[in-house]
Design a protein around this motif. Structure first.
Motif, PDB file in Angstrom:
ATOM      1  N   ASP A  91       0.845  -1.190   0.000  1.00 14.48           N
ATOM      2  CA  ASP A  91       0.000   0.000   0.000  1.00 14.48           C
ATOM      3  C   ASP A  91       0.885   1.247   0.000  1.00 14.48           C
ATOM      4  OD1 ASP A  91      -1.725   2.076   0.462  1.00 14.48           O
ATOM      5  OD2 ASP A  91      -2.677   1.187   2.229  1.00 14.48           O
ATOM      6  N   PRO A  92       0.891   2.027  -1.089  1.00 12.64           N
ATOM      7  CA  PRO A  92       1.757   3.217  -1.123  1.00 12.64           C
ATOM      8  C   PRO A  92       1.393   4.261  -0.071  1.00 12.64           C
ATOM      9  CG  PRO A  92       1.024   2.620  -3.332  1.00 12.64           C
ATOM     10  CD  PRO A  92       0.208   1.814  -2.370  1.00 12.64           C
ATOM     11  N   ALA A  93       0.141   4.256   0.402  1.00 12.33           N
ATOM     12  CA  ALA A  93      -0.265   5.254   1.391  1.00 12.33           C
ATOM     13  C   ALA A  93       0.306   4.936   2.773  1.00 12.33           C
ATOM     14  CB  ALA A  93      -1.784   5.340   1.453  1.00 12.33           C
ATOM     15  N   SER A  94       0.177   3.682   3.191  1.00  9.14           N
ATOM     16  CA  SER A  94       0.630   3.289   4.527  1.00  9.14           C
ATOM     17  C   SER A  94       2.009   2.639   4.522  1.00  9.14           C
ATOM     18  CB  SER A  94      -0.369   2.315   5.147  1.00  9.14           C
ATOM     19  OG  SER A  94      -0.378   1.083   4.433  1.00  9.14           O
ATOM     20  N   GLY A  95       2.432   2.144   3.361  1.00 12.43           N
ATOM     21  CA  GLY A  95       3.681   1.401   3.281  1.00 12.43           C
ATOM     22  C   GLY A  95       3.563  -0.042   3.713  1.00 12.43           C
ATOM     23  N   GLU A  96       2.371  -0.468   4.127  1.00 13.12           N
ATOM     24  CA  GLU A  96       2.193  -1.829   4.618  1.00 13.12           C
ATOM     25  C   GLU A  96       2.139  -2.834   3.467  1.00 13.12           C
ATOM     26  OE1 GLU A  96       2.112  -3.108   7.843  1.00 13.12           O
ATOM     27  OE2 GLU A  96       2.981  -1.106   8.122  1.00 13.12           O
ATOM     28  N   PRO A  97       2.775  -3.997   3.627  1.00 10.55           N
ATOM     29  CA  PRO A  97       2.686  -5.029   2.583  1.00 10.55           C
ATOM     30  C   PRO A  97       1.289  -5.603   2.491  1.00 10.55           C
ATOM     31  CG  PRO A  97       3.866  -5.855   4.507  1.00 10.55           C
ATOM     32  CD  PRO A  97       3.637  -4.402   4.763  1.00 10.55           C
ATOM     33  N   LEU A  98       0.866  -5.916   1.282  1.00 15.23           N
ATOM     34  CA  LEU A  98      -0.432  -6.539   1.035  1.00 15.23           C
ATOM     35  C   LEU A  98      -0.296  -8.024   0.728  1.00 15.23           C
ATOM     36  CD1 LEU A  98      -1.954  -3.718  -1.205  1.00 15.23           C
ATOM     37  CD2 LEU A  98      -2.377  -4.123   1.238  1.00 15.23           C
ATOM     38  N   THR A  99       0.926  -8.467   0.433  1.00 15.37           N
ATOM     39  CA  THR A  99       1.209  -9.882   0.189  1.00 15.37           C
ATOM     40  C   THR A  99       2.557 -10.199   0.817  1.00 15.37           C
ATOM     41  OG1 THR A  99       2.440  -9.519  -1.872  1.00 15.37           O
ATOM     42  CG2 THR A  99       0.043  -9.806  -2.057  1.00 15.37           C
ATOM     43  N   ASP A 100       2.853 -11.477   0.934  1.00 15.67           N
ATOM     44  CA  ASP A 100       4.227 -11.866   1.209  1.00 15.67           C
ATOM     45  C   ASP A 100       5.085 -11.529  -0.010  1.00 15.67           C
ATOM     46  OD1 ASP A 100       4.024 -12.812   3.805  1.00 15.67           O
ATOM     47  OD2 ASP A 100       3.426 -14.821   3.169  1.00 15.67           O
ATOM     48  N   ALA A 101       6.386 -11.492   0.185  1.00 12.00           N
ATOM     49  CA  ALA A 101       7.299 -11.284  -0.930  1.00 12.00           C
ATOM     50  C   ALA A 101       7.498 -12.606  -1.660  1.00 12.00           C
ATOM     51  CB  ALA A 101       8.634 -10.745  -0.434  1.00 12.00           C
ATOM     52  N   ILE A 102       7.321 -12.570  -2.972  1.00 14.45           N
ATOM     53  CA  ILE A 102       7.516 -13.747  -3.820  1.00 14.45           C
ATOM     54  C   ILE A 102       8.983 -13.747  -4.252  1.00 14.45           C
ATOM     55  CG2 ILE A 102       6.686 -15.015  -5.824  1.00 14.45           C
ATOM     56  CD1 ILE A 102       4.538 -14.408  -3.699  1.00 14.45           C
ATOM     57  N   VAL A 103       9.737 -14.733  -3.784  1.00 12.18           N
ATOM     58  CA  VAL A 103      11.189 -14.750  -3.945  1.00 12.18           C
ATOM     59  C   VAL A 103      11.560 -15.140  -5.383  1.00 12.18           C
ATOM     60  CG1 VAL A 103      13.338 -15.791  -3.087  1.00 12.18           C
ATOM     61  CG2 VAL A 103      11.465 -15.255  -1.503  1.00 12.18           C
ATOM     62  N   TRP A 104      12.734 -14.711  -5.816  1.00  5.45           N
ATOM     63  CA  TRP A 104      13.172 -14.928  -7.204  1.00  5.45           C
ATOM     64  C   TRP A 104      13.142 -16.382  -7.621  1.00  5.45           C
ATOM     65  CZ3 TRP A 104      17.618 -17.903  -7.798  1.00  5.45           C
ATOM     66  CH2 TRP A 104      18.448 -18.012  -6.678  1.00  5.45           C
ATOM     67  N   GLN A 105      13.259 -17.315  -6.680  1.00  5.03           N
ATOM     68  CA  GLN A 105      13.248 -18.740  -7.021  1.00  5.03           C
ATOM     69  C   GLN A 105      11.846 -19.284  -7.286  1.00  5.03           C
ATOM     70  OE1 GLN A 105      15.173 -19.364  -3.246  1.00  5.03           O
ATOM     71  NE2 GLN A 105      16.797 -20.533  -4.213  1.00  5.03           N
ATOM     72  N   ASP A 106      10.809 -18.538  -6.955  1.00  2.67           N
ATOM     73  CA  ASP A 106       9.426 -19.010  -7.061  1.00  2.67           C
ATOM     74  C   ASP A 106       9.069 -19.315  -8.523  1.00  2.67           C
ATOM     75  OD1 ASP A 106       6.696 -18.670  -5.142  1.00  2.67           O
ATOM     76  OD2 ASP A 106       6.344 -18.581  -7.296  1.00  2.67           O
ATOM     77  N   ARG A 107       8.390 -20.460  -8.757  1.00  4.32           N
ATOM     78  CA  ARG A 107       8.080 -20.911 -10.121  1.00  4.32           C
ATOM     79  C   ARG A 107       6.590 -20.897 -10.437  1.00  4.32           C
ATOM     80  NH1 ARG A 107      12.361 -20.493 -12.951  1.00  4.32           N
ATOM     81  NH2 ARG A 107      11.378 -21.811 -14.528  1.00  4.32           N
ATOM     82  N   ARG A 108       5.755 -20.315  -9.578  1.00  7.23           N
ATOM     83  CA  ARG A 108       4.309 -20.436  -9.780  1.00  7.23           C
ATOM     84  C   ARG A 108       3.776 -19.625 -10.950  1.00  7.23           C
ATOM     85  NH1 ARG A 108       2.414 -19.181  -3.777  1.00  7.23           N
ATOM     86  NH2 ARG A 108       4.284 -17.863  -3.958  1.00  7.23           N
ATOM     87  N   SER A 109       4.579 -18.737 -11.496  1.00  4.30           N
ATOM     88  CA  SER A 109       4.115 -17.957 -12.646  1.00  4.30           C
ATOM     89  C   SER A 109       4.433 -18.625 -13.976  1.00  4.30           C
ATOM     90  CB  SER A 109       4.729 -16.555 -12.612  1.00  4.30           C
ATOM     91  OG  SER A 109       6.144 -16.620 -12.627  1.00  4.30           O
ATOM     92  N   ALA A 110       4.786 -19.908 -13.952  1.00  2.01           N
ATOM     93  CA  ALA A 110       5.132 -20.614 -15.198  1.00  2.01           C
ATOM     94  C   ALA A 110       3.978 -20.603 -16.197  1.00  2.01           C
ATOM     95  CB  ALA A 110       5.546 -22.053 -14.888  1.00  2.01           C
ATOM     96  N   ALA A 111       2.743 -20.723 -15.713  1.00  2.00           N
ATOM     97  CA  ALA A 111       1.594 -20.738 -16.627  1.00  2.00           C
ATOM     98  C   ALA A 111       1.452 -19.394 -17.340  1.00  2.00           C
ATOM     99  CB  ALA A 111       0.324 -21.068 -15.850  1.00  2.00           C
ATOM    100  N   ILE A 112       1.727 -18.295 -16.638  1.00  2.79           N
ATOM    101  CA  ILE A 112       1.675 -16.980 -17.273  1.00  2.79           C
ATOM    102  C   ILE A 112       2.733 -16.883 -18.358  1.00  2.79           C
ATOM    103  CG2 ILE A 112       2.121 -14.522 -16.855  1.00  2.79           C
ATOM    104  CD1 ILE A 112       0.740 -14.903 -14.122  1.00  2.79           C
ATOM    105  N   CYS A 113       3.923 -17.407 -18.073  1.00  5.17           N
ATOM    106  CA  CYS A 113       4.983 -17.416 -19.083  1.00  5.17           C
ATOM    107  C   CYS A 113       4.572 -18.233 -20.307  1.00  5.17           C
ATOM    108  CB  CYS A 113       6.270 -17.964 -18.486  1.00  5.17           C
ATOM    109  SG  CYS A 113       7.000 -16.904 -17.227  1.00  5.17           S
ATOM    110  N   ALA A 114       3.934 -19.371 -20.071  1.00  8.43           N
ATOM    111  CA  ALA A 114       3.500 -20.216 -21.186  1.00  8.43           C
ATOM    112  C   ALA A 114       2.487 -19.483 -22.063  1.00  8.43           C
ATOM    113  CB  ALA A 114       2.908 -21.516 -20.654  1.00  8.43           C
ATOM    114  N   GLU A 115       1.603 -18.712 -21.445  1.00  7.69           N
ATOM    115  CA  GLU A 115       0.620 -17.942 -22.209  1.00  7.69           C
ATOM    116  C   GLU A 115       1.287 -16.902 -23.111  1.00  7.69           C
ATOM    117  OE1 GLU A 115      -1.968 -16.195 -19.354  1.00  7.69           O
ATOM    118  OE2 GLU A 115      -2.653 -18.123 -18.554  1.00  7.69           O
ATOM    119  N   LEU A 116       2.465 -16.444 -22.714  1.00  7.26           N
ATOM    120  CA  LEU A 116       3.161 -15.402 -23.467  1.00  7.26           C
ATOM    121  C   LEU A 116       4.107 -15.951 -24.525  1.00  7.26           C
ATOM    122  CD1 LEU A 116       3.893 -12.910 -20.559  1.00  7.26           C
ATOM    123  CD2 LEU A 116       2.418 -12.504 -22.527  1.00  7.26           C
TER     124      LEU A 116
END
Length: 484
Positions: A86-111
């Motif tokens: 949140d840019p207003a409060s600075g509070e995180p809205l999600t956990d940080a997704i680390v560079w090793q995370d592979r869950r976006s593979a389906a999005i890559c396949a779509e592209l």
């Protein structure tokens, strides 16, 4: 007036901070752990508050250790780790997704139909390793609220109130136009991120705000992504030179000068840094699992930690015919097959911990050789030596294996914590515009130089066995990710 700077390296498994004096060197050290969480489906997350707390804790400890104030701060970051906040409060809205995370593979396949276009625009292949797929995944699976950025933008905002990222970190997103060094509307649209609030892209030596979290108010004058900071610290500032950092993964970068060099070998073309308004570029190749593969052997009980590599591996003369492809999180450059998993072949009843350790060292070294060969192809000339840093350079067995398979000298940095030293140099440049890069960066001197101890034919034979196993893995794994 204080002349020292505080250099903070916020990494995957911890944060290291140094107080660096231009006359006396490192005069203060602090550190704080970070604990990523590994879950099903290739998920790797970390609590953003832990990242911030580690930065503040390590920085305060380093200043306390030095016993004197600092004139400025530099901050290095993980590069491809992202979160929504949140840019207003600075509070995180999600956990940080680390560079090793592979869950976006389906999005890559779509592209896949746009993969070539995106690579031409940004220099990067379409792969979950980079930030943009993770950012799109957060928008699709987690939240549409707030801003979604790399972790550095959030940390800087929390520390100073500024909304910025440096050019090299922006270049790790696959949203930066490599030639213009600014956000690409086309790439943003392809990832469904058009209209998102994005940080301003600034030079690595820009004064972006004031920090009070470490005590007295000091300016933040250095920002740089981790591997490029290590490249700067190792004085790899001329085209043709290269360095490799052995950390959680292995990261090889080779300078290409002031012109981006589109790669045909599977490496990444990206911004090395922008200092004083001038952009330098580099080629970049990655091995996903290095220290993390050592940890895997440790978790299995084969060894008790990285310190066991030399005594256990040196107790046997060779790998005993065992070949280990440590692709435990997939194959990165030059293959870009995150869907491939590792293999361990040639096991027998006589296989023991020593053979497994040697096979792991050969597997790591062989992957780095592939990166150096790809860099030489793109540069049009062979490398003459490899400068190395990172925790695993303390392993004589690994470094000698690297020199043997590479058939080149391997020069180990005499200065530990190269990433912190590099961003410290950027901070000094931001503090004193009259300072030159050559004066800001510590003089290069290796603590050890490993020369090859085997002949070229034996090196080729050992590399051939490794490459045969990689080819077998690729043959039996149906492609589920786009071709870069």
């Amino acid at each position: 007036m204080p002349s020292a700077v505080l250099a903070v390296d916020q990494g995957t498994s911890g944060t290291k901070a140094l107080v660096i004096c231009p006359e006396r060197g490192v005069i203060g050290v602090g550190s704080a752990p970070v604990t990523p969480r590994y879950g099903p489906g290739g998920s790797v997350e970390v609590d953003p508050r832990e990242l911030l707390a580690s930065v503040v804790g390590a920085g305060r400890a380093a200043i306390a250790d030095a016993g004197e104030p600092v004139a400025a701060v530099g901050l290095a970051n993980q590069g491809e780790t992202v979160l929504a906040w949140d840019p207003a409060s600075g509070e995180p809205l999600t956990d940080a997704i680390v560079w090793q995370d592979r869950r976006s593979a389906a999005i890559c396949a779509e592209l896949t139909p746009y993969a070539d276009e995106l690579t031409r625009l940004t220099g990067l292949p379409v792969d979950p390793y980079f930030a943009a797929p993770k950012m799109a995944w957060i928008r699709r699976e987690r939240t549409r609220e707030g801003a979604v950025t790399t972790s550095d933008a959030w940390l800087v905002h929390r520390l100073t109130g500024a909304f910025v990222t440096d050019a090299a970190t922006a270049g790790r997103t696959q949203l930066l136009d490599l030639d213009r060094v600014d956000w690409s509307p086309r790439a943003l649209d392809l990832y469904g991120l058009g209209g998102e609030p994005l940080p301003e892209v600034v030079d690595a030596d820009t004064a972006v705000g004031t920090i009070t979290a470490f005590g007295a108010a000091v300016p933040l004058t250095g920002l740089l992504v981790d591997q490029q900071a290590a490249l700067l610290a190792q004085s790899v500032t001329a085209p043709g030179a290269a360095k490799c950092t052995y950390g959680t993964g292995a990261f090889l970068l080779a300078q290409t000068g002031d012109t981006p060099r589109r790669t045909g070998s599977g490496l990444v073309s990206c911004v090395a840094w922008r200092l004083g308004g001038r952009t330098s570029y580099c080629l970049d190749g990655q091995v996903y699992t290095v220290a993390s593969a050592v940890r895997w052997l440790t978790d299995l009980g084969v060894i008790s930690g990285a310190a066991d590599l030399d005594p256990i591996g040196s107790a046997v003369p060779d790998s005993g015919g065992v070949t280990f492809v440590p692709a435990l999180a997939g194959l990165a450059a030059p293959h870009w097959r995150g869907d491939v998993r590792g293999s361990l072949t040639g096991l027998g009843l006589d296989t023991g911990p020593g053979q497994l350790v040697r096979a792991l060292c050969e597997g790591i070294a062989a992957q780095v050789v592939e990166l150096t060969e790809a860099a030489a192809t793109d540069l049009g000339r062979p490398l003459t030596a490899l400068r190395v840093d990172g925790g695993l350079t303390r392993s004589t067995l690994l470094m000698q294996t690297q020199a043997d398979l590479l058939q080149l000298p391997v020069e180990v940095s005499a200065l530990p914590d190269a990433t912190a030293l590099g961003v410290g140099a950027a901070a000094r440049l931001g503090l004193d515009p009259a300072l030159t890069i050559e004066r800001a960066v510590p003089a290069w001197q290796p603590s050890a130089v490993y020369e090859p101890r085997i002949g070229a034919q034996e090196a080729a034979d050992r590399l051939g066995r490794f490459r045969s196993e990689v080819a077998a893995l690729l043959d039996r794994t149906p492609r589920t990710a786009p071709v870069p």
